[in-house]
Design a protein around this motif. Sequence first.
Motif, PDB file in Angstrom:
ATOM      1  N   GLY A 191      25.504  12.149  20.688  1.00  0.00           N
ATOM      2  CA  GLY A 191      24.429  11.853  19.757  1.00  0.00           C
ATOM      3  C   GLY A 191      23.533  10.792  20.372  1.00  0.00           C
ATOM      4  O   GLY A 191      23.717  10.400  21.522  1.00  0.00           O
ATOM      5  N   PRO A 192      22.596  10.315  19.602  1.00  0.00           N
ATOM      6  CA  PRO A 192      21.678   9.313  20.133  1.00  0.00           C
ATOM      7  C   PRO A 192      22.342   7.949  20.314  1.00  0.00           C
ATOM      8  O   PRO A 192      23.380   7.663  19.719  1.00  0.00           O
ATOM      9  CB  PRO A 192      20.594   9.232  19.057  1.00  0.00           C
ATOM     10  N   GLU A 193      21.742   7.133  21.136  1.00  0.00           N
ATOM     11  CA  GLU A 193      22.123   5.731  21.295  1.00  0.00           C
ATOM     12  C   GLU A 193      21.211   4.954  20.357  1.00  0.00           C
ATOM     13  O   GLU A 193      19.997   4.987  20.500  1.00  0.00           O
ATOM     14  CB  GLU A 193      21.904   5.286  22.741  1.00  0.00           C
ATOM     15  N   CYS A 194      21.774   4.283  19.362  1.00  0.00           N
ATOM     16  CA  CYS A 194      20.955   3.637  18.327  1.00  0.00           C
ATOM     17  C   CYS A 194      20.658   2.171  18.587  1.00  0.00           C
ATOM     18  O   CYS A 194      19.574   1.699  18.282  1.00  0.00           O
ATOM     19  CB  CYS A 194      21.610   3.804  16.965  1.00  0.00           C
ATOM     20  N   THR A 195      21.631   1.444  19.127  1.00  0.00           N
ATOM     21  CA  THR A 195      21.412   0.018  19.364  1.00  0.00           C
ATOM     22  C   THR A 195      22.391  -0.506  20.395  1.00  0.00           C
ATOM     23  O   THR A 195      23.456   0.069  20.592  1.00  0.00           O
ATOM     24  CB  THR A 195      21.545  -0.801  18.065  1.00  0.00           C
ATOM     25  N   LYS A 196      22.002  -1.585  21.023  1.00  0.00           N
ATOM     26  CA  LYS A 196      22.906  -2.310  21.919  1.00  0.00           C
ATOM     27  C   LYS A 196      23.189  -3.693  21.346  1.00  0.00           C
ATOM     28  O   LYS A 196      23.830  -4.509  21.969  1.00  0.00           O
ATOM     29  CB  LYS A 196      22.300  -2.409  23.314  1.00  0.00           C
ATOM     30  N   ALA A 197      22.692  -3.930  20.126  1.00  0.00           N
ATOM     31  CA  ALA A 197      22.879  -5.223  19.474  1.00  0.00           C
ATOM     32  C   ALA A 197      24.346  -5.467  19.155  1.00  0.00           C
ATOM     33  O   ALA A 197      25.105  -4.531  18.905  1.00  0.00           O
ATOM     34  CB  ALA A 197      22.060  -5.282  18.189  1.00  0.00           C
ATOM     35  N   ASP A 198      24.737  -6.709  19.166  1.00  0.00           N
ATOM     36  CA  ASP A 198      26.091  -7.105  18.807  1.00  0.00           C
ATOM     37  C   ASP A 198      26.384  -6.683  17.374  1.00  0.00           C
ATOM     38  O   ASP A 198      25.506  -6.738  16.513  1.00  0.00           O
ATOM     39  CB  ASP A 198      26.220  -8.629  18.946  1.00  0.00           C
ATOM     40  N   LYS A 199      27.600  -6.277  17.108  1.00  0.00           N
ATOM     41  CA  LYS A 199      27.957  -5.789  15.770  1.00  0.00           C
ATOM     42  C   LYS A 199      27.781  -6.849  14.687  1.00  0.00           C
ATOM     43  O   LYS A 199      27.655  -6.518  13.516  1.00  0.00           O
ATOM     44  CB  LYS A 199      29.377  -5.223  15.759  1.00  0.00           C
ATOM     45  N   ALA A 200      27.727  -8.110  15.061  1.00  0.00           N
ATOM     46  CA  ALA A 200      27.485  -9.181  14.093  1.00  0.00           C
ATOM     47  C   ALA A 200      26.082  -9.063  13.487  1.00  0.00           C
ATOM     48  O   ALA A 200      25.826  -9.573  12.401  1.00  0.00           O
ATOM     49  CB  ALA A 200      27.660 -10.543  14.758  1.00  0.00           C
ATOM     50  N   GLU A 201      25.175  -8.369  14.187  1.00  0.00           N
ATOM     51  CA  GLU A 201      23.798  -8.190  13.720  1.00  0.00           C
ATOM     52  C   GLU A 201      23.635  -6.942  12.846  1.00  0.00           C
ATOM     53  O   GLU A 201      22.590  -6.740  12.248  1.00  0.00           O
ATOM     54  CB  GLU A 201      22.840  -8.100  14.907  1.00  0.00           C
ATOM     55  N   TRP A 202      24.651  -6.104  12.781  1.00  0.00           N
ATOM     56  CA  TRP A 202      24.566  -4.851  12.033  1.00  0.00           C
ATOM     57  C   TRP A 202      24.601  -5.112  10.530  1.00  0.00           C
ATOM     58  O   TRP A 202      25.226  -6.060  10.063  1.00  0.00           O
ATOM     59  CB  TRP A 202      25.728  -3.947  12.384  1.00  0.00           C
ATOM     60  N   GLN A 203      23.967  -4.229   9.788  1.00  0.00           N
ATOM     61  CA  GLN A 203      24.044  -4.285   8.329  1.00  0.00           C
ATOM     62  C   GLN A 203      25.471  -3.940   7.895  1.00  0.00           C
ATOM     63  O   GLN A 203      26.160  -3.157   8.541  1.00  0.00           O
ATOM     64  CB  GLN A 203      23.071  -3.287   7.704  1.00  0.00           C
ATOM     65  N   ASP A 204      25.891  -4.526   6.789  1.00  0.00           N
ATOM     66  CA  ASP A 204      27.196  -4.235   6.225  1.00  0.00           C
ATOM     67  C   ASP A 204      27.288  -2.746   5.872  1.00  0.00           C
ATOM     68  O   ASP A 204      26.389  -2.205   5.216  1.00  0.00           O
ATOM     69  CB  ASP A 204      27.406  -5.086   4.970  1.00  0.00           C
ATOM     70  N   GLN A 205      28.360  -2.085   6.312  1.00  0.00           N
ATOM     71  CA  GLN A 205      28.500  -0.641   6.107  1.00  0.00           C
ATOM     72  C   GLN A 205      28.488  -0.254   4.631  1.00  0.00           C
ATOM     73  O   GLN A 205      27.812   0.706   4.242  1.00  0.00           O
ATOM     74  CB  GLN A 205      29.793  -0.130   6.750  1.00  0.00           C
ATOM     75  N   ALA A 206      29.224  -0.969   3.810  1.00  0.00           N
ATOM     76  CA  ALA A 206      29.304  -0.637   2.381  1.00  0.00           C
ATOM     77  C   ALA A 206      27.946  -0.823   1.711  1.00  0.00           C
ATOM     78  O   ALA A 206      27.497   0.037   0.938  1.00  0.00           O
ATOM     79  CB  ALA A 206      30.356  -1.485   1.696  1.00  0.00           C
TER      80      ALA A 206
END
Length: 88
Positions: A19-34
């Motif tokens: 699939g696509p590559e969406c980000t290389k940002a650290d997971k601490a920067e990701w939005q909360d999944q829930a």
Amino acid sequence: MRKLLLLSLALSSPLAFAGPECTKADKAEWQDQAKFQEDLKAQGYEIKKFKVTGGNCYEIYGWDKDKRKVEIYFDPVSGKAVKEEIED
């Protein structure tokens, strides 16, 4: 026989289904999944399956507000759709 072997190798390759590559940002920067899923539901999506892909995307399978079947890859930082497939 040789063609069958080549086809088998191509289909078993991880790149064959990449699939696509969406980000290389650290997971601490990701939005909360829930929270991300709740926001999509508030927009009218019905989520059958949610997962994090090897390309660092949030991926959903389900239906949009118009009841069309969807598969969408989202950037988990921005929340923007990176790739989507919609069946009418």
